[in-house]
Design an enzyme around this catalytic site. Structure first.
Site, PDB file in Angstrom:
ATOM      1  N   HIS A  38       0.839  -1.205   0.000  1.00 52.48           N
ATOM      2  CA  HIS A  38       0.000   0.000   0.000  1.00 52.48           C
ATOM      3  C   HIS A  38       0.868   1.246   0.000  1.00 52.48           C
ATOM      4  O   HIS A  38       1.956   1.253   0.586  1.00 52.48           O
ATOM      5  CB  HIS A  38      -0.893   0.033   1.252  1.00 52.48           C
ATOM      6  CG  HIS A  38      -2.227  -0.600   1.055  1.00 52.48           C
ATOM      7  ND1 HIS A  38      -3.407   0.085   1.245  1.00 52.48           N
ATOM      8  CD2 HIS A  38      -2.574  -1.854   0.677  1.00 52.48           C
ATOM      9  CE1 HIS A  38      -4.434  -0.736   0.994  1.00 52.48           C
ATOM     10  NE2 HIS A  38      -3.938  -1.912   0.656  1.00 52.48           N
ATOM     11  N   GLU A 106      -6.651  -0.130  -5.925  1.00 56.80           N
ATOM     12  CA  GLU A 106      -7.650   0.756  -5.333  1.00 56.80           C
ATOM     13  C   GLU A 106      -7.221   2.202  -5.565  1.00 56.80           C
ATOM     14  O   GLU A 106      -6.029   2.526  -5.495  1.00 56.80           O
ATOM     15  CB  GLU A 106      -7.783   0.517  -3.817  1.00 56.80           C
ATOM     16  CG  GLU A 106      -8.187  -0.886  -3.432  1.00 56.80           C
ATOM     17  CD  GLU A 106      -6.981  -1.774  -3.131  1.00 56.80           C
ATOM     18  OE1 GLU A 106      -5.859  -1.235  -2.972  1.00 56.80           O
ATOM     19  OE2 GLU A 106      -7.165  -2.997  -3.060  1.00 56.80           O
ATOM     20  N   ALA A 176     -13.040 -10.935 -12.827  1.00 58.57           N
ATOM     21  CA  ALA A 176     -11.695 -11.016 -12.269  1.00 58.57           C
ATOM     22  C   ALA A 176     -11.294 -12.468 -12.023  1.00 58.57           C
ATOM     23  O   ALA A 176     -10.131 -12.848 -12.224  1.00 58.57           O
ATOM     24  CB  ALA A 176     -11.616 -10.220 -10.974  1.00 58.57           C
TER      25      ALA A 176
END
Length: 318
Positions: A38, A106, A176
């Protein structure tokens, strides 16, 4: 039997603590590691977000366990060529014990360069092209690529592992999952869904590895565990595309505040009851998962590892 690994949360912990947890996980009998990738934590309360590739380098010197990213987005913030370079080096450092977990990302992490955030179908197209490019670069051959989304000009990776880096593809929806079956060496997801496993295998996944992530909050009382799980990870229960499209930590926190504590307790095992922890792991095993990675929320790592070593892992590892 299902193989139990430990999930290192870059959103919750700094780099030194992640390495410490990896050592404890190996000593406790966990057989493999996942680590999140992240730029931002989901909320300010989580509080961390170290550069994962630096941490992986440290892990290669601190543990003998296999390591995988869960997951890297190789399409926006980091160009596929850069991800290929990082993953090849990680695989060499880990003597082939590295798996590149990838996903479509994201906006929370990928918006930071000011790029347009496309709809899910386009992001999956980008992911497919990125994986193809990463695999080509991992051959160590000179590569020139003129694709729909990416360009590479006469590039060669000189430090590459002897064997290709396995690619695990994250998926939650039907499109997906089909992509994961088509382009991946493994499939990963975050819920013990037998339906998703079946869909993956029927779509062409065959007997390839299925990996699952699982959050728990071991604590002396269920109330303490539930308080931490709700405060730190109620975002796990956000509906629809919110996790993929929100960009600010305070918006995630505001949305997560609407999630009832009881709902968090239904999804995340909280408290000291060892049988509840074992039962949640059995859900993954019964659904057909090959590997499950457990994330301990909110500290108390020493107690967590002691309980799992003594009371949980022996039920699954012979």
């Amino acid at each position: 039997m299902v193989s139990i690994g430990y999930f290192l949360s870059c959103e919750e912990y700094g780099p030194q603590e992640l390495v410490r947890q990896a050592r404890m996980a190996e000593e406790a009998g966990f057989r493999r590691l996942w680590i999140s990738d992240h730029f931002h934590p989901w909320t300010d309360a989580q509080g961390h977000s170290p550069f994962v590739w630096s941490v992986i380098g440290a892990l290669s010197q601190a543990t003998s366990l296999p390591v995988g990213t869960a997951v890297t987005c190789p399409t926006f913030r980091m160009h596929p060529l850069v991800v290929a370079h990082a993953a090849a080096t990680a695989a060499v450092q880990l003597d082939g014990r590295f798996t590149l977990g990838v996903g479509s990302g994201e906006a929370l992490n990928e918006h930071v360069l000011g790029q347009r955030w496309p709809p899910p179908g386009e992001r999956l197209e980008m992911l497919e092209e990125a994986v193809q490019l990463i695999r080509r670069l991992h051959t160590g051959k000179r590569t020139t690529h003129r694709g729909t989304h990416y360009r590479v000009d006469d590039a060669r990776l000189y430090t590459v592992p002897e064997q290709p880096v396995p690619v695990s593809v994250s998926a939650f929806g039907p499109k997906a999952v089909a992509l994961a079956a088509r382009i991946g060496d493994a499939f990963c997801t975050a819920s013990p869904s037998a339906e998703l496993v079946s869909r993956y295998r029927e779509a062409g996944g065959g007997d390839r590895t299925v990996q699952g992530g699982m959050k728990v909050c071991w604590a002396p009382t269920e109330e303490e565990g539930l308080e931490k799980a709700h405060r730190l990870w109620a975002t796990e229960l956000l509906p629809g595309q919110l996790n993929a499209t929100l960009t600010r930590q305070k918006d995630f926190a505001a949305a997560a505040s609407l999630i009832p504590r009881e709902a968090v307790g239904e999804q995340i095992v909280c408290g000291p009851d060892a049988e509840r922890h074992r039962a949640r792991l059995r859900q993954y095993a019964d659904a057909g998962f090959d590997e499950v990675y457990v994330h301990q929320i909110g500290g108390r790592q020493e107690e967590f590892f002691r309980v799992y070593q003594d009371e949980i892992l022996p039920s699954f590892h012979s």
